[in-house]
Scaffold this motif. Structure first.
Motif, PDB file in Angstrom:
ATOM      1  N   PHE A   1      35.466 -26.421  -6.012  1.00 41.37           N
ATOM      2  CA  PHE A   1      34.109 -26.425  -6.531  1.00 41.37           C
ATOM      3  C   PHE A   1      34.046 -25.639  -7.833  1.00 41.37           C
ATOM      4  CE2 PHE A   1      33.183 -26.773  -1.881  1.00 41.37           C
ATOM      5  CZ  PHE A   1      32.689 -28.063  -1.928  1.00 41.37           C
TER       6      PHE A   1
ATOM      7  N   SER B   1      28.427 -24.451  -8.556  1.00 38.90           N
ATOM      8  CA  SER B   1      27.998 -24.414  -7.157  1.00 38.90           C
ATOM      9  C   SER B   1      27.465 -23.028  -6.795  1.00 38.90           C
ATOM     10  CB  SER B   1      29.157 -24.788  -6.229  1.00 38.90           C
ATOM     11  OG  SER B   1      29.557 -26.114  -6.436  1.00 38.90           O
TER      12      SER B   1
ATOM     13  N   ALA C   1      24.090 -22.705  -8.382  1.00 37.37           N
ATOM     14  CA  ALA C   1      23.097 -23.475  -7.632  1.00 37.37           C
ATOM     15  C   ALA C   1      22.712 -22.759  -6.346  1.00 37.37           C
ATOM     16  CB  ALA C   1      23.646 -24.871  -7.323  1.00 37.37           C
ATOM     17  N   GLN C   2      23.701 -22.196  -5.649  1.00 39.05           N
ATOM     18  CA  GLN C   2      23.418 -21.481  -4.396  1.00 39.05           C
ATOM     19  C   GLN C   2      22.509 -20.278  -4.666  1.00 39.05           C
ATOM     20  OE1 GLN C   2      24.723 -22.357  -1.356  1.00 39.05           O
ATOM     21  NE2 GLN C   2      24.312 -20.571  -0.081  1.00 39.05           N
TER      22      GLN C   2
ATOM     23  N   THR D   1      24.186 -24.887  -1.102  1.00 29.89           N
ATOM     24  CA  THR D   1      24.188 -25.157  -2.545  1.00 29.89           C
ATOM     25  C   THR D   1      22.763 -25.401  -3.055  1.00 29.89           C
ATOM     26  OG1 THR D   1      26.376 -26.132  -2.249  1.00 29.89           O
ATOM     27  CG2 THR D   1      25.367 -26.386  -4.396  1.00 29.89           C
ATOM     28  N   ASP D   2      22.350 -26.672  -3.147  1.00 29.71           N
ATOM     29  CA  ASP D   2      20.995 -26.937  -3.631  1.00 29.71           C
ATOM     30  C   ASP D   2      20.124 -27.579  -2.551  1.00 29.71           C
ATOM     31  OD1 ASP D   2      22.420 -29.261  -3.561  1.00 29.71           O
ATOM     32  OD2 ASP D   2      21.694 -30.041  -5.472  1.00 29.71           O
TER      33      ASP D   2
END
Length: 242
Positions: A16, A20, A23-24, A60-61
């Motif tokens: 990743f 990532s 986003a998390q 993540t999202d």
């Protein structure tokens, strides 16, 4: 302030990108902006929240909310949507499911009445059909078996003793070249068959109460293994278990 810093690696071991992680963090920050308690975000490195009236899983999202009351769920969802709009985060309308009594999350089918978790039906049948085909014609590439294992191990999270079905298959999926079909050993086929036979036990009943017995085991020179059992009130066991 004038120093240059260079990262040693720009990807995580799983592949990743650092996006990532961004986003998390952004998703968690947006969730906390609604007043959601950080200790109620389920995290595999922290004890499970003892107060489970409102929980959230952040991947993540994506955010999966778990509420005990529909009114509480709708209120929190409105707050979360408002926080996303404020931060300029676009909503994935196609993935949006609100206050549902059943849903598919993380490869599992979750139901509120009764509160249970089951393997996703389509993924389950795809895996069973693949195992049946393997019995009839035990030829497959290590990558193909690895793909089957990925689904099977995902379902085994619902019932962790199912992981004990697998042993020889781990050696097979490491073979190179991974994309070349080859003869699958009988032991690998048998392990997948054992797993298939035990799949009715994969469902998790989320209504289970805490047991009032605490059991601990360890190696003992006198008997090979020692077992110690203590009885405690269920609320005490729950605190220890979470």
């Amino acid at each position: 302030a004038r120093s240059f810093i260079f990262p040693a690696s720009t990807t995580w071991p799983m592949g990743f990108a650092w996006s990532s992680a961004v986003a998390q963090d952004t998703t968690v920050g947006t969730l906390l902006a609604t007043g959601f308690l950080e200790q109620n975000i389920v995290c595999d490195t922290e004890p499970f929240p003892f107060d489970q009236r409102e929980l959230a899983v952040v991947a993540t999202d994506d955010v999966i909310f778990i509420h005990g009351a529909r009114s509480d769920a709708l209120r929190r969802l409105d707050q979360y949507d408002a926080a996303k709009r404020k931060n300029g985060i676009q909503k994935a309308a196609a993935k949006d499911v609100n206050a549902a009594s059943t849903t598919t999350a993380l490869g599992c089918e979750l139901t509120a009445d009764p509160p249970e978790a089951h393997p996703n039906t389509q993924k389950f049948w795809d895996l069973m059909n693949a195992i049946i085909e393997l019995i009839n014609d035990p030829i497959a590439s290590p990558l193909a078996i690895h793909s089957m294992m990925g689904v099977g191990q995902w379902f085994a999270i619902l019932s962790r003793p199912h992981f004990s079905c697998f042993d020889a298959v781990y050696e097979f999926v490491r073979r190179e070249p991974g994309d070349v079909p080859q003869q699958v050993t009988p032991r690998v086929v048998n392990e997948l068959l054992i797993f298939a036979g035990l799949t009715p036990l994969l469902s998790a009943d989320l209504r289970c109460q805490w047991c009032t017995s605490i059991v601990a085991t360890d190696a003992a020179p006198e008997f090979g293994i020692g077992v110690s059992v203590a009885t405690a009130p269920s609320d005490c066991v729950a605190r220890l278990g979470t």
